[in-house]
Design an enzyme around this catalytic site. Structure first.
Site, short mmCIF file in Angstrom:
data_model
loop_
_atom_site.label_atom_id
_atom_site.label_comp_id
_atom_site.label_asym_id
_atom_site.label_seq_id
_atom_site.Cartn_x
_atom_site.Cartn_y
_atom_site.Cartn_z
N SER A 145 -6.93 9.50 -0.78
CA SER A 145 -6.73 9.90 -2.17
C SER A 145 -5.62 9.11 -2.83
CB SER A 145 -6.40 11.40 -2.24
OG SER A 145 -5.20 11.67 -1.57
N GLU A 205 5.97 4.55 7.48
CA GLU A 205 5.58 5.71 6.68
C GLU A 205 6.40 6.94 7.05
OE1 GLU A 205 0.96 4.53 5.61
OE2 GLU A 205 1.36 5.82 7.34
N THR A 232 -0.94 -3.12 10.97
CA THR A 232 -1.49 -3.17 9.63
C THR A 232 -0.52 -3.90 8.76
OG1 THR A 232 -3.11 -2.03 8.45
CG2 THR A 232 -1.14 -1.32 7.91
N ASN A 271 -0.47 10.54 5.78
CA ASN A 271 -1.75 10.16 6.37
C ASN A 271 -2.79 11.25 6.31
OD1 ASN A 271 -1.67 7.30 7.65
ND2 ASN A 271 0.34 8.17 8.02
N THR A 301 0.87 -1.18 0.00
CA THR A 301 0.00 0.00 0.00
C THR A 301 0.91 1.24 0.00
OG1 THR A 301 -0.23 -0.29 2.40
CG2 THR A 301 -2.03 -1.08 1.02
#
Length: 414
Positions: A414, A283, A197, A409, A160
């Protein structure tokens, strides 16, 4: 990031297809707007496997988790294939379980197995209905193109916000037979101990009972994935599953002993390095953090202390800024669930550039700020804590907290 070398274990290529009898593939089906991004993946064993899985502890669970649980219960811990999509988590949807079951049916039709023999997983945005049509249109192409060489295509399909694919595999000998164990993982954000996750698919050609496979998985996850934190958020879709098809030809492992311990060590090495890859690719991350808590009275205390430090936003921010602030580390230890004597705690910060002792017996020390900044400027930082209360130790992994985490985040949908 260096791989931890262990005598009797060799790192090999092949990821989730390193074990004999497994094939995989990934493709773009249209869930992701980027036509170059794989968003649908499949793993398949040529024979029926013993299977085990652990899942997120979040009370809100994705529909694929619920369906996978039902399938493994129905088969008594047997599975033969995995179908997984990215971009859409298929969570908090009225028709979620129906769609997850349809994914199992579509996969079973192509592979000529039963739907209950399929593990299904999804990752991506929560609360948006999963369109089944793109998956249905591409499932034949996906299945037809499977091969052991396509493990990388499957690993790409589960990404992702990940920036790199995460694969690792090892070989080892059990009762005179060479066994292979490998896997792939995804995860970059919404990651916190007690599953995160992450989707993690592990395969092995070792012969082992479903009961011992489940036991080994739970024990190893406790000291690897459950000691991982990127941002303090526990997701809804996390799963680690393992498939064992027995094609290595070893006598089936049905009792604990030397053979079980060798298998468990192989599983530990794979999950350890996948965990570190997940932490390093957090991230917006610029640094991998590894916290070791030694001198604990027991392992659970060591885990609690290490996890608390690695999960602290203030510690993460300090590491990003190369600030050797021992107060933030002691604060995180203080609100952890670990029973500790603050007057005995030592803290050292280290990297390839050296080390600096910042706390002794619970008190901050004077040190060279220039040296500390150099130590903390590296890509891999070690936070070494000694509670001086026993012989047990544990590790936890995470990353620094940067400006880019918020940017990623703030517009995730989007």
């Amino acid at each position: 990031m260096q791989l931890q070398q262990e005598q009797g274990y060799e790192y090999i290529e092949g990821g989730v297809c390193a074990a004999a009898g497994f094939a995989a593939n990934g493709c773009h089906c249209g869930l992701d707007a980027d036509p170059k991004k794989n968003d649908l993946g499949m793993i398949y064993s040529e024979t029926l496997c013993n299977a085990a899985a652990v899942y997120t502890t979040n009370k809100v669970k994705g529909a694929p988790i619920l369906v996978t649980k039902k399938n493994l219960d129905a088969t008594g811990g047997k599975a033969r294939a995995v179908i997984v999509n990215s971009k859409n988590a298929n969570t908090c949807n009225a028709d979620g379980e129906e769609k997850a079951w349809q994914m199992c049916e579509l996969t079973a039709q192509q592979l000529r197995i039963t739907p209950e023999e399929v593990i299904v997983a999804s990752t991506g945005v929560i609360g948006q209905a999963l369109p089944i049509e793109p998956i249905a249109r591409h499932i034949e192409q996906l299945a037809a193109g499977m091969s052991p060489e396509k493990h990388g295509e499957a690993a790409a399909a589960i990404m992702t916000t990940d920036t790199v694919k995460k694969e690792v595999a090892v070989s080892f000998v059990v009762n005179g037979k060479t066994c292979r164990l490998g896997g792939m993982a995804k995860g970059s954000g919404m990651i916190h101990p007690d599953m995160a996750t992450t989707l993690n698919f592990i395969t092995t050609d070792a012969a082992v009972s479903a009961e011992l496979l489940q036991k080994a998985l739970r024990e190893v996850v406790k000291v690897t994935y459950n000691c991982l934190s990127v941002d303090g958020d526990t997701s809804t879709n996390d799963m680690v599953c393992i498939l064992a098809n027995g094609l290595a030809g070893n006598e089936e492992i049905t009792t604990e002993g030397e053979a079980y311990e060798r298998l468990k060590k192989g599983l530990y090495l794979v999950l350890l390095h996948l965990t570190k890859m997940l932490a390093a690719d957090g991230e917006g991350a610029s640094k991998l953090l590894e916290c070791t808590c030694a001198g604990a009275p027991d392992v659970d205390t060591a885990i609690a202390a290490a996890k608390s430090v690695i999960g602290s936003s203030l510690v993460k921010s300090a590491m990003f800024g190369a600030d050797a602030n021992c107060g933030r580390i002691l604060c995180a230890l203080g609100y952890s669930k670990a029973e500790l004597d603050v007057d005995k705690i030592d803290v050292e910060l280290a990297s390839e550039k050296g080390s600096v002792l910042v706390c002794k017996d619970g008190n901050g020390l004077a040190f060279s700020e220039e040296t500390a900044a150099a130590v903390l400027s590296e890509k891999e930082i070690f936070i070494n804590i000694n509670l001086n209360q026993g012989e047990a130790s544990a590790k936890a992994w995470g990353c620094d907290l940067t400006y880019d985490y918020v940017k990623i985040n703030a517009d995730y949908r989007s």
